[in-house]
Design a protein around this motif. Structure first.
Motif, mmCIF file in Angstrom:
data_model
loop_
_atom_site.group_PDB
_atom_site.id
_atom_site.type_symbol
_atom_site.label_atom_id
_atom_site.label_comp_id
_atom_site.label_asym_id
_atom_site.label_seq_id
_atom_site.Cartn_x
_atom_site.Cartn_y
_atom_site.Cartn_z
ATOM 1 N N PRO A 134 19.839 95.380 67.270
ATOM 2 C CA PRO A 134 19.746 95.412 65.810
ATOM 3 C C PRO A 134 20.931 96.093 65.141
ATOM 4 C CG PRO A 134 18.227 96.985 66.792
ATOM 5 C CD PRO A 134 18.744 96.144 67.904
ATOM 6 N N HIS A 135 21.641 96.960 65.884
ATOM 7 C CA HIS A 135 22.812 97.635 65.316
ATOM 8 C C HIS A 135 24.107 96.878 65.614
ATOM 9 C CE1 HIS A 135 19.803 100.927 66.013
ATOM 10 N NE2 HIS A 135 20.082 101.103 64.741
ATOM 11 N N ALA A 136 23.988 95.751 66.325
ATOM 12 C CA ALA A 136 25.144 94.901 66.646
ATOM 13 C C ALA A 136 26.291 95.708 67.250
ATOM 14 C CB ALA A 136 25.608 94.151 65.407
ATOM 15 N N ARG A 137 25.965 96.536 68.217
ATOM 16 C CA ARG A 137 26.987 97.371 68.835
ATOM 17 C C ARG A 137 27.805 96.577 69.841
ATOM 18 N NH1 ARG A 137 22.853 102.244 69.667
ATOM 19 N NH2 ARG A 137 22.872 103.023 67.531
ATOM 20 N N VAL A 138 29.097 96.792 69.767
ATOM 21 C CA VAL A 138 30.017 96.212 70.737
ATOM 22 C C VAL A 138 30.241 97.247 71.834
ATOM 23 C CG1 VAL A 138 32.353 95.354 71.097
ATOM 24 C CG2 VAL A 138 31.124 94.783 68.993
ATOM 25 N N ARG A 139 30.108 96.833 73.078
ATOM 26 C CA ARG A 139 30.238 97.782 74.186
ATOM 27 C C ARG A 139 31.377 97.369 75.106
ATOM 28 N NH1 ARG A 139 24.955 97.224 72.892
ATOM 29 N NH2 ARG A 139 23.807 99.139 72.449
ATOM 30 N N TYR A 140 32.076 98.380 75.628
ATOM 31 C CA TYR A 140 33.217 98.164 76.511
ATOM 32 C C TYR A 140 33.358 99.392 77.389
ATOM 33 C CZ TYR A 140 35.048 101.063 72.776
ATOM 34 O OH TYR A 140 35.212 102.070 71.861
ATOM 35 N N GLY A 141 34.117 99.273 78.449
ATOM 36 C CA GLY A 141 34.330 100.424 79.325
ATOM 37 C C GLY A 141 34.845 99.989 80.674
ATOM 38 N N CYS A 142 34.916 100.935 81.598
ATOM 39 C CA CYS A 142 35.292 100.652 82.982
ATOM 40 C C CYS A 142 34.789 101.803 83.849
ATOM 41 C CB CYS A 142 36.792 100.453 83.137
ATOM 42 S SG CYS A 142 37.268 100.142 84.865
ATOM 43 N N GLY A 143 35.584 102.894 83.944
ATOM 44 C CA GLY A 143 35.142 104.089 84.659
ATOM 45 C C GLY A 143 35.150 103.987 86.167
ATOM 46 N N LYS A 144 35.760 102.933 86.738
ATOM 47 C CA LYS A 144 35.761 102.797 88.187
ATOM 48 C C LYS A 144 36.535 103.920 88.874
ATOM 49 C CE LYS A 144 33.381 99.067 87.808
ATOM 50 N NZ LYS A 144 31.924 99.129 88.068
ATOM 51 N N CYS A 145 37.498 104.507 88.174
ATOM 52 C CA CYS A 145 38.276 105.597 88.753
ATOM 53 C C CYS A 145 37.519 106.925 88.759
ATOM 54 C CB CYS A 145 39.600 105.759 87.998
ATOM 55 S SG CYS A 145 39.405 106.102 86.233
ATOM 56 N N GLN A 146 36.312 106.938 88.171
ATOM 57 C CA GLN A 146 35.533 108.167 88.097
ATOM 58 C C GLN A 146 34.324 108.165 89.029
ATOM 59 O OE1 GLN A 146 34.502 109.260 84.062
ATOM 60 N NE2 GLN A 146 36.541 108.807 83.292
ATOM 61 N N VAL A 147 34.088 107.063 89.705
ATOM 62 C CA VAL A 147 32.934 106.980 90.601
ATOM 63 C C VAL A 147 33.387 106.537 91.994
ATOM 64 C CG1 VAL A 147 31.272 106.533 88.762
ATOM 65 C CG2 VAL A 147 32.448 104.607 89.822
ATOM 66 N N GLY A 148 32.652 106.980 93.003
ATOM 67 C CA GLY A 148 33.036 106.642 94.364
ATOM 68 C C GLY A 148 34.289 107.351 94.821
ATOM 69 N N VAL A 149 34.658 108.425 94.133
ATOM 70 C CA VAL A 149 35.850 109.209 94.462
ATOM 71 C C VAL A 149 35.414 110.635 94.818
ATOM 72 C CG1 VAL A 149 37.439 107.856 93.048
ATOM 73 C CG2 VAL A 149 36.154 109.722 91.995
ATOM 74 N N PRO A 150 36.218 111.381 95.568
ATOM 75 C CA PRO A 150 35.820 112.735 95.962
ATOM 76 C C PRO A 150 35.554 113.683 94.785
ATOM 77 C CG PRO A 150 37.616 111.969 97.339
ATOM 78 C CD PRO A 150 37.459 110.950 96.248
ATOM 79 N N CYS A 151 36.161 113.391 93.624
ATOM 80 C CA CYS A 151 35.983 114.264 92.463
ATOM 81 C C CYS A 151 34.904 113.764 91.514
ATOM 82 C CB CYS A 151 37.299 114.437 91.717
ATOM 83 S SG CYS A 151 38.053 112.879 91.159
ATOM 84 N N GLU A 152 34.105 112.780 91.939
ATOM 85 C CA GLU A 152 33.096 112.197 91.038
ATOM 86 C C GLU A 152 32.155 113.256 90.467
ATOM 87 O OE1 GLU A 152 29.042 109.589 91.480
ATOM 88 O OE2 GLU A 152 30.819 108.796 92.504
#
Length: 274
Positions: A249-267
């Protein structure tokens, strides 16, 4: 201590609806009620800490960056907070290798809305304590000065406030990891500075190269060194390509990635030195 009171107030606020995906906004029915962030981590620095003046170096942020006293004449302290993403947000983005998970997209968009709400709430909290405060993220003076450079940097403020150091992917590695988002306030309240447990801006990064291997855009190159190893243009183009059509209902546009923040030793913590 005032910082402890602020942290307790923030934790209570983030137990509320602002930290959960509303049913009407959910990209999938099963995501209704998903919690976005775990309990926040706080740090503080003196507003006149010489490290803030370094933000005006072109190679650090931008010559026109605003310093704490520009935001608030009479400022005494800067407060920074880190909101780590929940395991649900992190694990789903870890599992989906090519595109951001729906959970991560909610964390990026609704999560940023939650940070704005928390910052405004803490600004009011400080004012009720008799202090003046500014939350730059929602302040009318906040603006971009150049591509990827604004007049206030949450990550740099967090570094100065003792929360962590930068990694090859340009995220900030905290004791609760790199996967999350930051906010900060500037106040005339006197708050003891959080000791910085590091001496250099990249101290916690082991240069293991995991973020490079996991980056679907191939925007990270460890061979260029920790300071220059990420190409923001390549990263930005990939994130733009991930944009979803307006939803809900708020017609929000969503985007992102974040692959460099997960599955890494510093996650979710500071990695062990190699």
């Amino acid at each position: 201590m005032l910082l402890e009171k602020i942290a307790a107030a923030a934790a209570e606020f983030m137990d509320g609806a602002v930290n959960y995906v509303a049913a009407e906004d959910a990209l999938r029915p099963d995501l209704a009620g998903m919690r976005i962030y775990d309990e926040p981590l706080f740090g503080a620095a003196a507003a006149d800490d010489p490290a803030f003046a370094e933000l005006r170096r072109a190679e650090v942020l931008h010559p026109e960056a605003m310093l704490p006293h520009d935001w608030l004449p009479g400022a005494r302290s800067v407060i920074s907070f880190f909101l780590p993403f929940t395991e649900t947000v992190r694990s789903t983005n870890r599992a989906e290798r090519a595109l951001p998970s729906d959970e991560w997209l909610h964390a990026r968009i609704e999560g940023q809305m939650a940070i704005a709400a928390l910052g405004e709430y803490l600004k009011g909290f400080l004012e009720r304590e008799g202090a003046a405060a500014v939350f730059p993220t929602t302040d009318a003076r906040f603006k971009m000065l150049a591509p990827y450079a604004s007049n206030w940097s949450e990550r740099h403020a967090a570094y100065i406030c003792g929360l962590g150091t930068f990694g090859l992917s340009k995220g900030l590695i905290t004791e609760r990891g790199i996967a999350g988002r930051f906010g900060s306030l500037i106040t005339d309240a006197e708050i003891p500075a959080t000791p910085r447990k590091y001496e250099s801006p990249y101290e916690y990064c082991t240069m293991c190269g995991a973020c490079q291997r996991l980056c679907p855009a191939e925007a990270i190159d460890a061979a260029k060194g920790v300071a220059l190893g990420k190409d923001h243009d390549i990263c930005g183009a990939f994130v733009k390509a991930s944009t979803r059509p307006p939803h809900g209902p708020h017609a929000r546009v969503r985007y992102g990635c974040g692959k460099c923040q997960v599955g890494v030793p510093c996650e979710k913590g500071i990695p062990r030195p190699r």
